[in-house]
Design a protein around this motif. Sequence first.
Motif, PDB file in Angstrom:
ATOM      1  N   THR A  54      -9.240  13.445  46.082  1.00 18.10           N
ATOM      2  CA  THR A  54      -8.563  12.223  45.670  1.00 18.10           C
ATOM      3  C   THR A  54      -7.085  12.491  45.462  1.00 18.10           C
ATOM      4  OG1 THR A  54     -10.564  11.577  44.471  1.00 18.10           O
ATOM      5  CG2 THR A  54      -8.570  10.333  44.002  1.00 18.10           C
ATOM      6  N   PRO A  55      -6.227  11.827  46.217  1.00 23.76           N
ATOM      7  CA  PRO A  55      -4.793  12.017  45.974  1.00 23.76           C
ATOM      8  C   PRO A  55      -4.404  11.424  44.628  1.00 23.76           C
ATOM      9  CG  PRO A  55      -5.135  10.283  47.576  1.00 23.76           C
ATOM     10  CD  PRO A  55      -6.486  10.875  47.291  1.00 23.76           C
ATOM     11  N   GLU A  56      -3.449  12.049  43.960  1.00 23.44           N
ATOM     12  CA  GLU A  56      -2.968  11.528  42.683  1.00 23.44           C
ATOM     13  C   GLU A  56      -2.036  10.350  42.913  1.00 23.44           C
ATOM     14  OE1 GLU A  56      -1.319  14.610  40.207  1.00 23.44           O
ATOM     15  OE2 GLU A  56      -2.873  16.003  40.840  1.00 23.44           O
ATOM     16  N   VAL A  57      -1.213  10.451  43.955  1.00 23.24           N
ATOM     17  CA  VAL A  57      -0.214   9.428  44.248  1.00 23.24           C
ATOM     18  C   VAL A  57      -0.471   8.882  45.648  1.00 23.24           C
ATOM     19  CG1 VAL A  57       2.254   9.010  44.595  1.00 23.24           C
ATOM     20  CG2 VAL A  57       1.504  10.547  42.778  1.00 23.24           C
ATOM     21  N   ALA A  58      -0.593   7.574  45.738  1.00 27.13           N
ATOM     22  CA  ALA A  58      -0.700   6.940  47.050  1.00 27.13           C
ATOM     23  C   ALA A  58       0.706   6.827  47.618  1.00 27.13           C
ATOM     24  CB  ALA A  58      -1.341   5.565  46.918  1.00 27.13           C
ATOM     25  N   CYS A  59       0.854   7.287  48.840  1.00 28.69           N
ATOM     26  CA  CYS A  59       2.190   7.288  49.424  1.00 28.69           C
ATOM     27  C   CYS A  59       2.071   7.072  50.928  1.00 28.69           C
ATOM     28  CB  CYS A  59       2.893   8.612  49.127  1.00 28.69           C
ATOM     29  SG  CYS A  59       4.598   8.653  49.691  1.00 28.69           S
ATOM     30  N   THR A  60       2.568   5.955  51.381  1.00 32.62           N
ATOM     31  CA  THR A  60       2.519   5.650  52.808  1.00 32.62           C
ATOM     32  C   THR A  60       3.704   6.244  53.558  1.00 32.62           C
ATOM     33  OG1 THR A  60       3.710   3.577  52.456  1.00 32.62           O
ATOM     34  CG2 THR A  60       1.292   3.480  52.391  1.00 32.62           C
ATOM     35  N   CYS A  61       4.671   6.804  52.821  1.00 28.74           N
ATOM     36  CA  CYS A  61       5.889   7.253  53.479  1.00 28.74           C
ATOM     37  C   CYS A  61       6.295   8.683  53.104  1.00 28.74           C
ATOM     38  CB  CYS A  61       7.029   6.304  53.138  1.00 28.74           C
ATOM     39  SG  CYS A  61       7.370   6.181  51.371  1.00 28.74           S
ATOM     40  N   CYS A  62       5.471   9.402  52.381  1.00 27.69           N
ATOM     41  CA  CYS A  62       5.846  10.755  51.964  1.00 27.69           C
ATOM     42  C   CYS A  62       6.020  11.664  53.175  1.00 27.69           C
ATOM     43  CB  CYS A  62       4.809  11.338  51.012  1.00 27.69           C
ATOM     44  SG  CYS A  62       4.935  10.662  49.350  1.00 27.69           S
ATOM     45  N   THR A  63       7.040  12.484  53.126  1.00 26.99           N
ATOM     46  CA  THR A  63       7.293  13.427  54.199  1.00 26.99           C
ATOM     47  C   THR A  63       6.580  14.743  53.945  1.00 26.99           C
ATOM     48  OG1 THR A  63       9.332  14.107  53.108  1.00 26.99           O
ATOM     49  CG2 THR A  63       9.513  12.423  54.819  1.00 26.99           C
ATOM     50  N   CYS A  64       6.146  14.962  52.708  1.00 29.01           N
ATOM     51  CA  CYS A  64       5.416  16.164  52.347  1.00 29.01           C
ATOM     52  C   CYS A  64       4.576  15.856  51.115  1.00 29.01           C
ATOM     53  CB  CYS A  64       6.398  17.308  52.059  1.00 29.01           C
ATOM     54  SG  CYS A  64       5.606  18.900  51.825  1.00 29.01           S
TER      55      CYS A  64
END
Length: 138
Positions: free
Chosen positions: A112-122
């Motif tokens: 389970t990811p802690e942070v939802a991020c549609t644009c993270c580069t890493c």
Amino acid sequence: LWMDDNPAMKGTIPTTIGLAPKLASFAATNCELFGSLPTELGLMLKMEQLWFYDNHLTGDIPTQLNNLYNLKLLGLQKNDLLGQVPEGVCKRFTPFGKLEKIEADCDDSDGTPEVACTCCTCCGEGCINDQARTRRSL
């Protein structure tokens, strides 16, 4: 203002940080910071580089970060933040915006990811070595 690797820097990020609207770069990585990211970060309208990775920060990423139109780099990984990177931040990516990198705990190494991020580069701990290289080149 870079105050990295400072174990004596303990506590929460003061809301008075918003009183530095002309500050363009701020880093407090690998310290002993805890608590949430203050919404007043959104008042730092000249901010281009913002690093808080490798602390003990909790809570949601404030939507007020949408106000940081000059933001180029955002490093939030290796914390206990939850929620999602605000959509307005994601819309700032080049070629139309200035944003080049967003790094957060969006990997799902435990399922389970802690942070939802549609644009993270890493995502996750692997970003820290990339950040160190980026900062040395600035």
